[in-house]
Motif scaffolding. Structure first.
Motif, PDB file in Angstrom:
ATOM      1  N   GLY A 394       0.946  -1.078   0.029  1.00 43.91           N
ATOM      2  CA  GLY A 394       0.026   0.057   0.053  1.00 43.91           C
ATOM      3  C   GLY A 394       0.761   1.343  -0.153  1.00 43.91           C
ATOM      4  O   GLY A 394       0.697   2.332  -0.881  1.00 43.91           O
ATOM      5  N   ALA A 395       1.951   1.334   0.884  1.00 39.76           N
ATOM      6  CA  ALA A 395       2.650   2.705   0.980  1.00 39.76           C
ATOM      7  C   ALA A 395       3.511   2.862  -0.324  1.00 39.76           C
ATOM      8  O   ALA A 395       3.332   3.990  -0.764  1.00 39.76           O
ATOM      9  CB  ALA A 395       3.685   2.484   2.108  1.00 39.76           C
ATOM     10  N   GLN A 396       3.811   1.817  -0.993  1.00 38.89           N
ATOM     11  CA  GLN A 396       4.530   1.963  -2.312  1.00 38.89           C
ATOM     12  C   GLN A 396       3.738   2.275  -3.497  1.00 38.89           C
ATOM     13  O   GLN A 396       4.006   3.177  -4.292  1.00 38.89           O
ATOM     14  CB  GLN A 396       5.240   0.894  -2.842  1.00 38.89           C
ATOM     15  CG  GLN A 396       6.378   0.401  -1.795  1.00 38.89           C
ATOM     16  CD  GLN A 396       7.056  -0.882  -2.109  1.00 38.89           C
ATOM     17  OE1 GLN A 396       8.160  -0.741  -3.294  1.00 38.89           O
ATOM     18  NE2 GLN A 396       7.038  -2.196  -1.626  1.00 38.89           N
ATOM     19  N   ILE A 397       2.472   1.653  -3.255  1.00 37.80           N
ATOM     20  CA  ILE A 397       1.506   2.222  -4.351  1.00 37.80           C
ATOM     21  C   ILE A 397       0.878   3.392  -4.158  1.00 37.80           C
ATOM     22  O   ILE A 397       0.773   4.221  -5.079  1.00 37.80           O
ATOM     23  CB  ILE A 397       0.247   1.022  -4.353  1.00 37.80           C
ATOM     24  CG1 ILE A 397       0.781  -0.304  -4.952  1.00 37.80           C
ATOM     25  CG2 ILE A 397      -0.709   1.410  -5.348  1.00 37.80           C
ATOM     26  CD1 ILE A 397      -0.231  -1.361  -4.638  1.00 37.80           C
ATOM     27  N   LYS A 398       0.757   4.020  -2.844  1.00 35.38           N
ATOM     28  CA  LYS A 398       0.256   5.206  -2.656  1.00 35.38           C
ATOM     29  C   LYS A 398       1.504   6.225  -3.177  1.00 35.38           C
ATOM     30  O   LYS A 398       0.940   7.358  -3.766  1.00 35.38           O
ATOM     31  CB  LYS A 398       0.001   5.435  -1.037  1.00 35.38           C
ATOM     32  CG  LYS A 398      -0.694   6.799  -0.769  1.00 35.38           C
ATOM     33  CD  LYS A 398      -0.734   6.846   0.681  1.00 35.38           C
ATOM     34  CE  LYS A 398      -1.288   8.168   1.287  1.00 35.38           C
ATOM     35  NZ  LYS A 398      -1.649   8.295   2.628  1.00 35.38           N
ATOM     36  N   ASN A 399       2.709   5.959  -3.134  1.00 34.89           N
ATOM     37  CA  ASN A 399       3.603   6.777  -3.479  1.00 34.89           C
ATOM     38  C   ASN A 399       3.629   7.084  -4.720  1.00 34.89           C
ATOM     39  O   ASN A 399       3.807   8.308  -5.377  1.00 34.89           O
ATOM     40  CB  ASN A 399       5.014   6.276  -2.748  1.00 34.89           C
ATOM     41  CG  ASN A 399       6.076   7.589  -3.313  1.00 34.89           C
ATOM     42  OD1 ASN A 399       5.963   8.521  -3.580  1.00 34.89           O
ATOM     43  ND2 ASN A 399       7.420   6.944  -3.069  1.00 34.89           N
ATOM     44  N   LEU A 400       3.405   5.945  -5.622  1.00 37.12           N
ATOM     45  CA  LEU A 400       3.329   5.936  -7.077  1.00 37.12           C
ATOM     46  C   LEU A 400       2.074   6.729  -7.737  1.00 37.12           C
ATOM     47  O   LEU A 400       2.166   7.372  -8.647  1.00 37.12           O
ATOM     48  CB  LEU A 400       3.417   4.455  -7.713  1.00 37.12           C
ATOM     49  CG  LEU A 400       4.553   3.767  -7.582  1.00 37.12           C
ATOM     50  CD1 LEU A 400       4.446   2.267  -8.075  1.00 37.12           C
ATOM     51  CD2 LEU A 400       5.652   4.510  -8.607  1.00 37.12           C
ATOM     52  N   THR A 401       0.831   6.611  -6.950  1.00 34.79           N
ATOM     53  CA  THR A 401      -0.039   7.196  -7.446  1.00 34.79           C
ATOM     54  C   THR A 401      -0.072   8.964  -7.269  1.00 34.79           C
ATOM     55  O   THR A 401      -0.516   9.720  -7.869  1.00 34.79           O
ATOM     56  CB  THR A 401      -1.710   6.873  -6.595  1.00 34.79           C
ATOM     57  OG1 THR A 401      -1.335   7.083  -5.195  1.00 34.79           O
ATOM     58  CG2 THR A 401      -1.865   5.584  -7.168  1.00 34.79           C
ATOM     59  N   ALA A 402       0.600   9.192  -6.141  1.00 33.83           N
ATOM     60  CA  ALA A 402       0.998  10.746  -5.883  1.00 33.83           C
ATOM     61  C   ALA A 402       1.709  10.992  -6.826  1.00 33.83           C
ATOM     62  O   ALA A 402       1.875  12.151  -7.740  1.00 33.83           O
ATOM     63  CB  ALA A 402       1.733  10.968  -4.534  1.00 33.83           C
ATOM     64  N   ILE A 403       2.954  10.177  -7.384  1.00 32.68           N
ATOM     65  CA  ILE A 403       3.921  10.493  -8.380  1.00 32.68           C
ATOM     66  C   ILE A 403       3.093  10.673  -9.768  1.00 32.68           C
ATOM     67  O   ILE A 403       3.205  11.738 -10.699  1.00 32.68           O
ATOM     68  CB  ILE A 403       4.786   9.579  -8.563  1.00 32.68           C
ATOM     69  CG1 ILE A 403       5.783   9.445  -7.500  1.00 32.68           C
ATOM     70  CG2 ILE A 403       5.826   9.884  -9.997  1.00 32.68           C
ATOM     71  CD1 ILE A 403       6.776   8.461  -7.322  1.00 32.68           C
ATOM     72  N   ARG A 404       2.054   9.800  -9.907  1.00 32.24           N
ATOM     73  CA  ARG A 404       1.049   9.942 -11.143  1.00 32.24           C
ATOM     74  C   ARG A 404       0.631  11.283 -11.204  1.00 32.24           C
ATOM     75  O   ARG A 404       0.403  11.759 -12.224  1.00 32.24           O
ATOM     76  CB  ARG A 404       0.052   8.820 -11.133  1.00 32.24           C
ATOM     77  CG  ARG A 404      -0.901   8.824 -12.210  1.00 32.24           C
ATOM     78  CD  ARG A 404      -1.685   7.467 -12.043  1.00 32.24           C
ATOM     79  NE  ARG A 404      -2.860   7.525 -13.230  1.00 32.24           N
ATOM     80  CZ  ARG A 404      -2.508   7.048 -14.482  1.00 32.24           C
ATOM     81  NH1 ARG A 404      -1.266   6.810 -14.952  1.00 32.24           N
ATOM     82  NH2 ARG A 404      -3.449   7.048 -15.307  1.00 32.24           N
ATOM     83  N   LEU A 461      17.540  15.888 -10.741  1.00 32.73           N
ATOM     84  CA  LEU A 461      16.614  14.991 -10.621  1.00 32.73           C
ATOM     85  C   LEU A 461      16.826  14.189  -9.415  1.00 32.73           C
ATOM     86  O   LEU A 461      17.889  13.714  -9.090  1.00 32.73           O
ATOM     87  CB  LEU A 461      16.258  14.296 -11.901  1.00 32.73           C
ATOM     88  CG  LEU A 461      15.831  14.770 -13.206  1.00 32.73           C
ATOM     89  CD1 LEU A 461      17.202  15.096 -13.995  1.00 32.73           C
ATOM     90  CD2 LEU A 461      15.064  13.934 -14.177  1.00 32.73           C
ATOM     91  N   THR A 462      15.760  13.732  -8.965  1.00 32.66           N
ATOM     92  CA  THR A 462      15.855  13.110  -7.482  1.00 32.66           C
ATOM     93  C   THR A 462      15.013  11.909  -7.908  1.00 32.66           C
ATOM     94  O   THR A 462      13.765  11.963  -8.651  1.00 32.66           O
ATOM     95  CB  THR A 462      15.331  13.625  -6.184  1.00 32.66           C
ATOM     96  OG1 THR A 462      14.201  14.195  -6.406  1.00 32.66           O
ATOM     97  CG2 THR A 462      16.427  14.628  -5.941  1.00 32.66           C
ATOM     98  N   ASP A 463      15.209  10.548  -6.989  1.00 32.70           N
ATOM     99  CA  ASP A 463      14.240   9.585  -7.254  1.00 32.70           C
ATOM    100  C   ASP A 463      12.912   9.725  -6.090  1.00 32.70           C
ATOM    101  O   ASP A 463      13.106   9.730  -4.828  1.00 32.70           O
ATOM    102  CB  ASP A 463      15.048   8.098  -6.997  1.00 32.70           C
ATOM    103  CG  ASP A 463      13.985   7.013  -6.773  1.00 32.70           C
ATOM    104  OD1 ASP A 463      12.954   7.190  -7.332  1.00 32.70           O
ATOM    105  OD2 ASP A 463      14.888   5.939  -6.521  1.00 32.70           O
ATOM    106  N   LYS A 464      11.928  10.020  -6.829  1.00 34.13           N
ATOM    107  CA  LYS A 464      10.870  10.303  -6.097  1.00 34.13           C
ATOM    108  C   LYS A 464      10.176   9.021  -5.239  1.00 34.13           C
ATOM    109  O   LYS A 464       9.405   9.192  -4.185  1.00 34.13           O
ATOM    110  CB  LYS A 464       9.710  11.064  -6.747  1.00 34.13           C
ATOM    111  CG  LYS A 464       8.769  11.819  -5.925  1.00 34.13           C
ATOM    112  CD  LYS A 464       7.872  12.811  -6.864  1.00 34.13           C
ATOM    113  CE  LYS A 464       6.943  13.789  -6.356  1.00 34.13           C
ATOM    114  NZ  LYS A 464       6.202  14.535  -7.105  1.00 34.13           N
ATOM    115  N   THR A 465      10.699   7.973  -5.618  1.00 34.38           N
ATOM    116  CA  THR A 465      10.127   6.719  -4.953  1.00 34.38           C
ATOM    117  C   THR A 465      10.998   6.655  -3.619  1.00 34.38           C
ATOM    118  O   THR A 465      10.470   6.019  -2.533  1.00 34.38           O
ATOM    119  CB  THR A 465      10.311   5.389  -5.557  1.00 34.38           C
ATOM    120  OG1 THR A 465      11.913   5.237  -6.014  1.00 34.38           O
ATOM    121  CG2 THR A 465       9.694   5.559  -7.128  1.00 34.38           C
TER     122      THR A 465
END
Length: 603
Positions: A394-404, A461-465
């Motif tokens: 969940g935490a990783q997916i939530k981070n990716l949806t925020a990046i999206r 650039l930084t890795d947002k994950t």
């Protein structure tokens, strides 16, 4: 839910009623030219993310109460997680209090009537369902109902058809005529499931198309509803669709097992119920072969999105390879790339993830698959509830949806000259108000770095994950050296000034191969094979199968890299793997433009 899967999990009692039992290979996608999306297929929010809000055999009771109460209680956190729509399970009465919803008994009973030994469905009562939808709508989350329209089960009584006893009388004594007075009998069906091991008894021909060499004729479930030449059934199911839409204030639909429904009726139903309302629709047409899925998209005329089943199998191949699969197989992959406006991309669902499933889940490198679908330009991604809440993602997916939401804008670009067997790269150029991103996926056992010319000139650039803590600065051309950890993913995003330019103009051309060849017998097919990875790199195991539906003309469409010279030939292959090569010199051309056609004759 695939019906043959349901048949494996739902048996028949002795009386005939249903009871609950509840070396790296380059993956070469076939990518036909995009089809025009329906003008009414417009209900998806910008960069929206759907969640399948259930899985097989969810608990009847949760800390929040019923499953409906569980979903309602999560409305605020789902919004915060970037979820914009929920696909909920079949909400109507099945054969028992534990039926998962696909063993449909009464489509008008949403947990309101005492039928089959229960008022509530597995998921709760109608009041709890409506309250959950109100909570979800209050957070701006859309609700899509799972529409099971091809069968009924758990009949109330038996009747005799051609001397055979069948359970096909549906009188709904617990509901009576509330909402609908329509009753069902053998005249409404084409066939029904018999007691265990007795197979099917048919008194009419199936009315659905035998797509993909009779692939549609897999195991069915219950009593199969007739829609062709049965106007009463057609009207009743349309009436039900409009009724449940209003009753639950639905924002869209997921249509179950549409290969088992007369396709012109699927179109009729969508026109009558979805129409020009702006509501969303996605259909489960489980075709592993991309050409078959595109054929179904053509048959339904853009009225409905389709789940990207071929892309799921690509992720499954990546998972099964577990580091040995060629990551270049993600280039231009699946229905998502071929037909983005109509694609719903997913990693796993209730049919791939449960004990005894006929389909396998993505168990390895799953977050690489989620990073892929959640950053891509094309497709409407669907997150699986169990991955988010129960498998610790969940935490990783939530981070990716925020990046999206913050970065996944602008044109996408495939780095075909950069990608290799372990590392896949993809960028989004951004737009006037969003800075874009660079995605790196690594299935290998060692950390890697790639020199990449990005759309981001003179940017930091930084890795947002958070998976990599480095800071990378590009030069005036947008070039930088970007790392990605072993068996991991990174999403690099610009954080400082500078200029953003589109990536190189190299793209893809949808090339349709048409060849006339009549020297085949049953069991033999024609393939195109060539010098590029998209055409199998001269490996006959990876050749692209063409459709012989218009025999002796064979046809298929493949996305090829524009501006790159291609050599190709045709081969004939049978099920035993015997291969006959076309004679003569290799055919040669250079793809250009968005699409083109090659018309050949193999003597």
């Amino acid at each position: 839910m695939r019906k043959f899967l349901a048949a494996a999990l739902l048996g028949l009692s002795a009386t005939g009623t249903l009871v609950s039992s509840c070396t790296k290979d380059v993956v070469t996608p076939i990518a036909p030219a995009p089809l025009a999306a329906s003008t009414t297929q417009n209900a998806v929010p910008t960069n929206g993310v759907m969640m399948q809000a259930f899985y097989w055999d969810v608990p009847v009771s949760t800390p929040a109460g019923s499953w409906w109460q569980n979903l309602g209680s999560k409305a605020a956190e789902l919004k915060a997680a970037g979820i914009t729509a929920l696909w909920i399970p079949p909400a109507y009465k099945g054969g028992s209090a534990t039926d998962v919803g696909y063993g449909v008994y009464d489509r008008y009973d949403l947990g309101e009537f005492n039928q089959k030994g229960t008022v509530a469905t597995r998921y709760g009562t109608i009041g709890q369902l409506q309250s959950a939808i109100t909570s979800l709508h209050g957070q701006g989350i859309q609700v899509y109902e799972d529409m099971v329209m091809n069968h009924l089960t758990w009949a109330d009584a038996q009747e005799t058809v051609n001397g055979n006893t069948v359970y096909t009388k549906f009188n709904f004594p617990g509901r009576g005529n509330t909402y609908s007075s329509y009753k069902w009998s053998s005249a409404n069906f084409t066939g029904t499931q018999q007691a265990p091991n007795n197979g099917w008894y048919q008194w009419k021909s199936w009315d659905f198309q035998p797509y993909a060499n009779n692939d549609a004729y897999d195991n069915l479930l219950g009593s199969e509803i007739q829609y062709n030449n049965n106007a009463a059934n057609a009207t009743e199911t349309i009436n039900w669709g409009n009724w449940i839409t209003g009753k639950l204030q639905l924002d869209g639909y997921r249509l179950d097992a549409t290969k088992h429904i007369y396709t012109p009726y699927v179109n009729q139903w969508l026109d009558a119920v979805k129409g020009s309302s702006g509501r969303f629709a996605v259909s489960e047409a489980w075709f592993r072969n991309l050409q078959d899925l595109n054929n179904y998209a053509t048959a339904t005329g853009g009225r409905t999105s389709l789940f990207d089943v071929p892309l799921h199998y690509t992720f499954q191949d990546m998972s099964n390879g577990n580091g040995s699969w060629d990551m270049r197989g993600l280039q231009f992959a699946g229905f998502t790339e071929a037909n983005g406006p109509l694609s719903v991309s997913f990693v796993d669902n209730h049919d791939t993830d449960h004990p005894g499933a006929l389909y396998s889940p993505v168990t390895n490198l799953k977050m690489l698959a989620y990073a892929y679908i959640l950053t891509r330009e094309k497709g409407y991604p669907c997150v699986f509830y169990r991955d988010f809440y129960e498998y610790g993602l969940g935490a990783q997916i939530k981070n990716l949806t925020a990046i999206r939401q913050a970065n996944a804008y602008g044109s996408g670009f495939e780095y075909t000259s950069v990608n290799d067997a372990d590392v896949y790269a993809y960028s989004r150029a951004g737009d006037a108000t969003h800075p874009g991103l660079l995605l790196l996926l690594n299935d290998g056992s060692s950390a890697r770095s790639k020199t990449i010319t990005t759309p981001f000139k003179s940017k930091t650039l930084t890795d947002k994950t958070g998976n990599n803590t480095s800071t990378i600065t590009t030069d005036a051309n947008g070039t930088g050296v970007f790392p990605v950890n072993a068996r991991s993913y990174s999403v690099w995003v610009p954080t400082t000034g500078g200029t953003t330019t589109p990536p190189p103009t190299t793209g893809s051309t949808a090339v349709t191969f048409n060849v006339t060849y009549s020297n085949t017998v049953t069991g033999q097919d024609v393939y195109v094979i060539g010098s590029t990875a998209q055409l199998g790199s001269w490996n006959t195991a990876n050749a692209i199968k063409l459709s012989g539906a218009a025999w002796p003309k064979w046809t298929g469409t493949v996305n090829l890299t524009s501006g790159t010279s291609v050599q190709y030939k045709y081969i004939r292959k049978d099920g035993a793997g015997n291969v006959l090569w076309e004679g003569g010199a290799n055919r040669t051309f250079t793809p250009s433009g968005t699409s083109l056609t090659r018309t050949d004759t193999w003597q």
